[in-house]
Motif scaffolding. Structure first.
Motif, PDB file in Angstrom:
ATOM      1  N   THR A  46       0.809  -1.222   0.000  1.00 29.79           N
ATOM      2  CA  THR A  46       0.000   0.000   0.000  1.00 29.79           C
ATOM      3  C   THR A  46       0.842   1.272   0.000  1.00 29.79           C
ATOM      4  OG1 THR A  46      -0.089   0.028   2.430  1.00 29.79           O
ATOM      5  CG2 THR A  46      -1.825  -1.185   1.260  1.00 29.79           C
ATOM      6  N   GLY A  47       2.128   1.149   0.384  1.00 29.94           N
ATOM      7  CA  GLY A  47       2.951   2.344   0.512  1.00 29.94           C
ATOM      8  C   GLY A  47       2.652   3.140   1.758  1.00 29.94           C
ATOM      9  N   VAL A  48       1.905   2.546   2.689  1.00 29.54           N
ATOM     10  CA  VAL A  48       1.565   3.209   3.943  1.00 29.54           C
ATOM     11  C   VAL A  48       2.362   2.558   5.069  1.00 29.54           C
ATOM     12  CG1 VAL A  48      -0.290   3.732   5.577  1.00 29.54           C
ATOM     13  CG2 VAL A  48      -0.749   3.734   3.113  1.00 29.54           C
ATOM     14  N   PRO A  49       3.036   3.330   5.913  1.00 29.11           N
ATOM     15  CA  PRO A  49       3.811   2.725   7.001  1.00 29.11           C
ATOM     16  C   PRO A  49       2.949   1.820   7.873  1.00 29.11           C
ATOM     17  CG  PRO A  49       4.317   5.070   6.811  1.00 29.11           C
ATOM     18  CD  PRO A  49       3.158   4.800   5.892  1.00 29.11           C
ATOM     19  N   PRO A  50       3.532   0.745   8.425  1.00 31.32           N
ATOM     20  CA  PRO A  50       2.745  -0.192   9.240  1.00 31.32           C
ATOM     21  C   PRO A  50       2.319   0.420  10.558  1.00 31.32           C
ATOM     22  CG  PRO A  50       5.081  -0.749   9.310  1.00 31.32           C
ATOM     23  CD  PRO A  50       4.937   0.326   8.290  1.00 31.32           C
ATOM     24  N   ASN A  51       1.361  -0.236  11.200  1.00 27.92           N
ATOM     25  CA  ASN A  51       0.888   0.217  12.508  1.00 27.92           C
ATOM     26  C   ASN A  51       2.017   0.226  13.529  1.00 27.92           C
ATOM     27  OD1 ASN A  51      -1.697   0.356  11.459  1.00 27.92           O
ATOM     28  ND2 ASN A  51      -2.265  -1.686  12.174  1.00 27.92           N
ATOM     29  N   ASN A  52       1.884   1.115  14.514  1.00 28.81           N
ATOM     30  CA  ASN A  52       2.851   1.150  15.603  1.00 28.81           C
ATOM     31  C   ASN A  52       2.730  -0.109  16.454  1.00 28.81           C
ATOM     32  OD1 ASN A  52       4.123   3.685  15.137  1.00 28.81           O
ATOM     33  ND2 ASN A  52       2.320   4.718  15.945  1.00 28.81           N
ATOM     34  N   SER A  53       3.812  -0.416  17.188  1.00 23.42           N
ATOM     35  CA  SER A  53       3.815  -1.594  18.053  1.00 23.42           C
ATOM     36  C   SER A  53       2.847  -1.403  19.215  1.00 23.42           C
ATOM     37  CB  SER A  53       5.225  -1.852  18.576  1.00 23.42           C
ATOM     38  OG  SER A  53       5.684  -0.749  19.342  1.00 23.42           O
ATOM     39  N   ASP A  54       2.509  -2.519  19.862  1.00 24.33           N
ATOM     40  CA  ASP A  54       1.578  -2.499  20.991  1.00 24.33           C
ATOM     41  C   ASP A  54       2.293  -2.423  22.336  1.00 24.33           C
ATOM     42  OD1 ASP A  54      -1.103  -2.937  19.632  1.00 24.33           O
ATOM     43  OD2 ASP A  54       0.025  -4.627  18.834  1.00 24.33           O
ATOM     44  N   ALA A  55       3.587  -2.716  22.356  1.00 19.91           N
ATOM     45  CA  ALA A  55       4.323  -2.674  23.625  1.00 19.91           C
ATOM     46  C   ALA A  55       5.813  -2.664  23.353  1.00 19.91           C
ATOM     47  CB  ALA A  55       3.975  -3.874  24.507  1.00 19.91           C
ATOM     48  N   GLY A  96      10.430  10.443   1.542  1.00 17.92           N
ATOM     49  CA  GLY A  96       9.859  11.106   0.382  1.00 17.92           C
ATOM     50  C   GLY A  96       8.718  10.282  -0.177  1.00 17.92           C
ATOM     51  N   LEU A  97       8.474  10.419  -1.476  1.00 16.50           N
ATOM     52  CA  LEU A  97       7.374   9.729  -2.139  1.00 16.50           C
ATOM     53  C   LEU A  97       7.870   9.047  -3.398  1.00 16.50           C
ATOM     54  CD1 LEU A  97       4.600  12.494  -1.905  1.00 16.50           C
ATOM     55  CD2 LEU A  97       4.871  10.500  -0.412  1.00 16.50           C
ATOM     56  N   GLU A  98       7.254   7.913  -3.697  1.00 16.72           N
ATOM     57  CA  GLU A  98       7.531   7.203  -4.939  1.00 16.72           C
ATOM     58  C   GLU A  98       6.444   7.548  -5.943  1.00 16.72           C
ATOM     59  OE1 GLU A  98       7.422   2.617  -6.661  1.00 16.72           O
ATOM     60  OE2 GLU A  98       7.342   2.988  -4.491  1.00 16.72           O
ATOM     61  N   ALA A  99       6.863   8.023  -7.106  1.00 15.50           N
ATOM     62  CA  ALA A  99       5.883   8.286  -8.152  1.00 15.50           C
ATOM     63  C   ALA A  99       5.293   6.959  -8.616  1.00 15.50           C
ATOM     64  CB  ALA A  99       6.553   9.010  -9.313  1.00 15.50           C
ATOM     65  N   CYS A 100       3.992   6.854  -8.578  1.00 10.80           N
ATOM     66  CA  CYS A 100       3.315   5.580  -8.858  1.00 10.80           C
ATOM     67  C   CYS A 100       2.330   5.787 -10.003  1.00 10.80           C
ATOM     68  CB  CYS A 100       2.614   5.071  -7.604  1.00 10.80           C
ATOM     69  SG  CYS A 100       1.719   3.531  -7.822  1.00 10.80           S
ATOM     70  N   ALA A 101       2.673   5.257 -11.183  1.00 10.49           N
ATOM     71  CA  ALA A 101       1.799   5.416 -12.350  1.00 10.49           C
ATOM     72  C   ALA A 101       0.473   4.681 -12.128  1.00 10.49           C
ATOM     73  CB  ALA A 101       2.493   4.857 -13.585  1.00 10.49           C
ATOM     74  N   ASN A 126      -2.785   7.837  -5.212  1.00 11.14           N
ATOM     75  CA  ASN A 126      -1.875   8.572  -4.327  1.00 11.14           C
ATOM     76  C   ASN A 126      -0.463   8.030  -4.480  1.00 11.14           C
ATOM     77  OD1 ASN A 126      -3.934  10.171  -2.809  1.00 11.14           O
ATOM     78  ND2 ASN A 126      -4.607   8.114  -2.188  1.00 11.14           N
ATOM     79  N   SER A 127       0.511   8.891  -4.257  1.00 11.23           N
ATOM     80  CA  SER A 127       1.898   8.448  -4.313  1.00 11.23           C
ATOM     81  C   SER A 127       2.220   7.602  -3.094  1.00 11.23           C
ATOM     82  CB  SER A 127       2.830   9.659  -4.367  1.00 11.23           C
ATOM     83  OG  SER A 127       2.606  10.397  -5.534  1.00 11.23           O
ATOM     84  N   LYS A 128       3.132   6.640  -3.269  1.00  6.38           N
ATOM     85  CA  LYS A 128       3.521   5.762  -2.176  1.00  6.38           C
ATOM     86  C   LYS A 128       4.642   6.376  -1.355  1.00  6.38           C
ATOM     87  CE  LYS A 128       2.273   1.281  -4.205  1.00  6.38           C
ATOM     88  NZ  LYS A 128       2.774  -0.087  -4.506  1.00  6.38           N
ATOM     89  N   PHE A 129       4.595   6.062  -0.071  1.00  6.07           N
ATOM     90  CA  PHE A 129       5.668   6.463   0.850  1.00  6.07           C
ATOM     91  C   PHE A 129       6.969   5.796   0.413  1.00  6.07           C
ATOM     92  CE2 PHE A 129       8.012   5.314   4.744  1.00  6.07           C
ATOM     93  CZ  PHE A 129       8.229   6.564   5.284  1.00  6.07           C
ATOM     94  N   ALA A 130       8.083   6.530   0.507  1.00  4.74           N
ATOM     95  CA  ALA A 130       9.400   5.998   0.159  1.00  4.74           C
ATOM     96  C   ALA A 130      10.442   6.696   1.018  1.00  4.74           C
ATOM     97  CB  ALA A 130       9.701   6.194  -1.322  1.00  4.74           C
ATOM     98  N   ALA A 131      11.650   6.168   0.996  1.00  2.00           N
ATOM     99  CA  ALA A 131      12.765   6.777   1.722  1.00  2.00           C
ATOM    100  C   ALA A 131      13.991   6.683   0.838  1.00  2.00           C
ATOM    101  CB  ALA A 131      12.997   6.050   3.044  1.00  2.00           C
ATOM    102  N   SER A 132      14.979   7.528   1.099  1.00  2.00           N
ATOM    103  CA  SER A 132      16.109   7.547   0.170  1.00  2.00           C
ATOM    104  C   SER A 132      17.363   8.106   0.823  1.00  2.00           C
ATOM    105  CB  SER A 132      15.762   8.389  -1.066  1.00  2.00           C
ATOM    106  OG  SER A 132      15.643   9.762  -0.704  1.00  2.00           O
TER     107      SER A 132
END
Length: 568
Positions: free
Chosen positions: A182-191, A369-374, A378-384
């Motif tokens: 999905t390009g969306v960061p995962p949920n935070n941890s529970d503990a 940053g963001l990944e251009a997604c054809a 919405n653009s996907k989350f990315a890092a660089s």
């Protein structure tokens, strides 16, 4: 008479060599990677572990020993193990990062990691280096001095691993797969956990808390490891101070502090003097240092407890347990004070002076940053790093491509400078230059000649969020010459370089909205990844590879792969 002198000298040399060989040992372990159902936070959860325990087994060796770890993959997942902080001189095939130095060990298969422990003492650790399995597949590596050598500090009564982790009430592999899709960061941890236990501030965890019994007047060496996936942590013990004596298995000048700050991937060795009264108890506690206040984070606290007992009794009768006052989640000044005040123990065991001649200079921006997604709404989350968002190869590991000369697996074009220079720490820069947000997806490497000395400026940027990134370099330690806030300015900041006793470590938390300068000598041939040890960031591309070419001799050249190296 001259012949007698020569004979005596030869005999002495033979004795020294024989003693050295005799003092070294081959230490073997078997790691059975398997699924385990355990209860945490009111829920039964299937996790992947080593040898049926969380954390996994502690590996104890002496400097100079050789390790053989037989990894048997009885889990349903591909797996590799990384020996975090080990130099792997001429054993780069055992480093472990998936698709960098090896293809993963597939379910039902096995692989023996073989490597030496040379020139290192202190606390390191091992962990999975494939997908989010590091959340539960990890453990300590304790390296003691070889026989006849001692610590450069008073001998402790006992040595205690303190391993911080993060816990999810869900399948962490599925969590990562969904995030990448999905390009969306995962949920935070529970503990958060200490030695696998959440502590009594979490639901259903009253009896799941780490307990440490101490004797008044004794000295304890805490071997602290941050195995958490994503969070830097503040750690304190009520009514006690700690003396830091090592970081990342490098001895430091003793540093007295009431708070330790530790980033994912880092280790800290600290002496605890048990100076309170018999019968008293004190909480040890850890909670996040959240360098990016605007980003949601798990704002919970894990804790264990220290009980003062008499030498003969282990009965805990204390009713009241004192809790330490932890810093604010957002206390960057306290974090920076701790990180920047550590210095190396000059002329201590395995001390390495700073190389003075520099061959390569690099400025590398790091951030999100963001990944251009054809075709995507919405653009996907990315890092660089320098706008290159790292993509793992799929057909062959980078190290195999280097050794066999296979083209098309990676490109040797990682840049020495960012493609565009801008005000890296201005959070509003994208309003005038929105194109800066989009990253270039690639599998790129920086090629270094053997024995090259590299000055590397790591510059955080604030395009999506200003954040502190813990950067880990495989295969090397580096000197931390300077660190600060804002944009790095060579004219101003070179005068701040510590060339006398800087930290020498493998993982550095680059200050939020700031920079750090590290220096290392590329004297270890192979392919070595440098990446952010916030695990949510590596799958999204916050990494790159250094390919170090062979040296002039066989002992400075990449050896052939072992015959049992896993295949893709």
């Amino acid at each position: 008479m001259e012949g007698v002198r020569v004979s005596l000298a030869c005999a002495l040399l033979l004795f020294v060599v024989s003693s050295s060989i005799a003092s070294a040992a081959i230490v073997e372990h078997t790691f059975n990677v398997q699924n385990l159902t355990i209860s945490r936070l009111c829920k039964r959860q299937v996790i992947t572990v080593v040898n049926g325990s969380l954390p996994g087994p502690t590996v104890r060796v002496k400097e100079g020993d050789s390790l053989v770890i037989h990894v048997i993959n009885n889990s349903p997942h591909n797996i590799t193990i990384h020996w975090h902080g080990i130099f792997h001189r001429l054993t780069v095939w055992a480093d472990g990062p998936s698709m960098i130095t090896q293809c993963p060990i597939q379910p039902g298969h096995r692989y023996a990691y073989r490597f030496n422990i040379t020139g290192q003492e202190g606390t390191l650790w091992w962990h999975a280096h494939s997908s989010f399995l590091r959340a539960t597949v990890y453990g300590a590596i304790i390296i003691r001095p070889k026989p006849g050598h001692s610590y450069p500090f008073p001998k402790p009564h006992k040595e205690v691993p303190i391993i911080f982790g993060e816990w999810w009430n869900t399948d962490v592999v599925a969590l990562e797969e969904a995030a990448i899709a999905t390009g969306v960061p995962p949920n935070n941890s529970d503990a958060y956990t200490i030695n696998g236990l959440p502590g009594n501030l979490y639901p259903c965890s009253k009896d799941r808390m780490f307990n440490l019994d101490v004797v008044k007047g004794k000295l304890y060496l805490l071997r602290i490891i941050n195995a958490a996936m994503n969070m830097q942590l503040f750690f304190k013990i009520a009514n006690h101070k700690l003396t830091v004596v090592a970081a990342d298995a490098v001895y430091t000048k003793p540093y007295l502090t009431d708070v330790i700050v530790i980033a994912p991937g880092q280790t800290v060795d600290a002496l605890l003097h048990a100076d309170q009264s018999i019968g008293s108890s004190y909480y040890m506690a850890a909670h996040p240092y959240a360098s990016a206040p605007s980003v949601p984070f798990p704002n919970t606290t894990t804790r264990g407890v220290i009980h003062y007992i008499s030498g003969a009794s282990k009965t805990h009768k204390t009713k009241r347990v004192l809790m330490p006052k932890l810093p604010s989640f957002f206390d960057t000044p306290t974090a920076h004070r701790f990180y920047s005040n550590l210095t190396s123990l000059v002329h201590g065991p395995h001390w390495v002076p700073v190389p003075r001649h520099v061959d390569e200079e690099m400025l590398v921006t790091i951030g999100l940053g963001l990944e251009a997604c054809a075709g995507c709404p919405n653009s996907k989350f990315a890092a660089s790093m320098n706008n290159h968002s790292f993509v793992l190869p799929k057909k062959l590991s980078i190290l195999e491509a280097v050794f066999h000369g296979v083209e098309g697996i990676f490109t040797p074009d990682f840049p020495d400078q960012p493609p565009v220079k801008f005000d890296y720490t201005d959070p509003n820069i994208t309003q005038t230059s929105p194109g800066l947000l989009f990253v270039h997806k690639s599998t790129s490497a920086k090629v270094l000649k053997f024995n090259t000395t590299v000055d590397l400026v790591l510059q955080n940027h604030a395009l999506l969020a200003a954040e502190s990134h813990p950067m880990h370099l495989h295969g090397f330690n580096f000197h931390v010459l300077a660190q600060g806030f804002g944009n790095y300015d060579p004219t101003r900041d070179r005068s701040k370089y510590n060339l006398v006793n800087p930290q020498f470590r493998n993982t550095l938390a680059v200050p939020v909205g700031g920079w750090a300068v590290i220096r290392f000598r590329a004297d270890n041939p192979g392919a070595w990844i440098m990446h952010c040890h916030i695990d949510v960031h590596l799958p999204f591309g916050l990494g790159m590879v250094f390919v170090v070419e062979n040296g002039p001799t066989k002992s400075t050249s990449l050896p052939p792969p072992p015959p049992d190296l896993p295949r893709c």
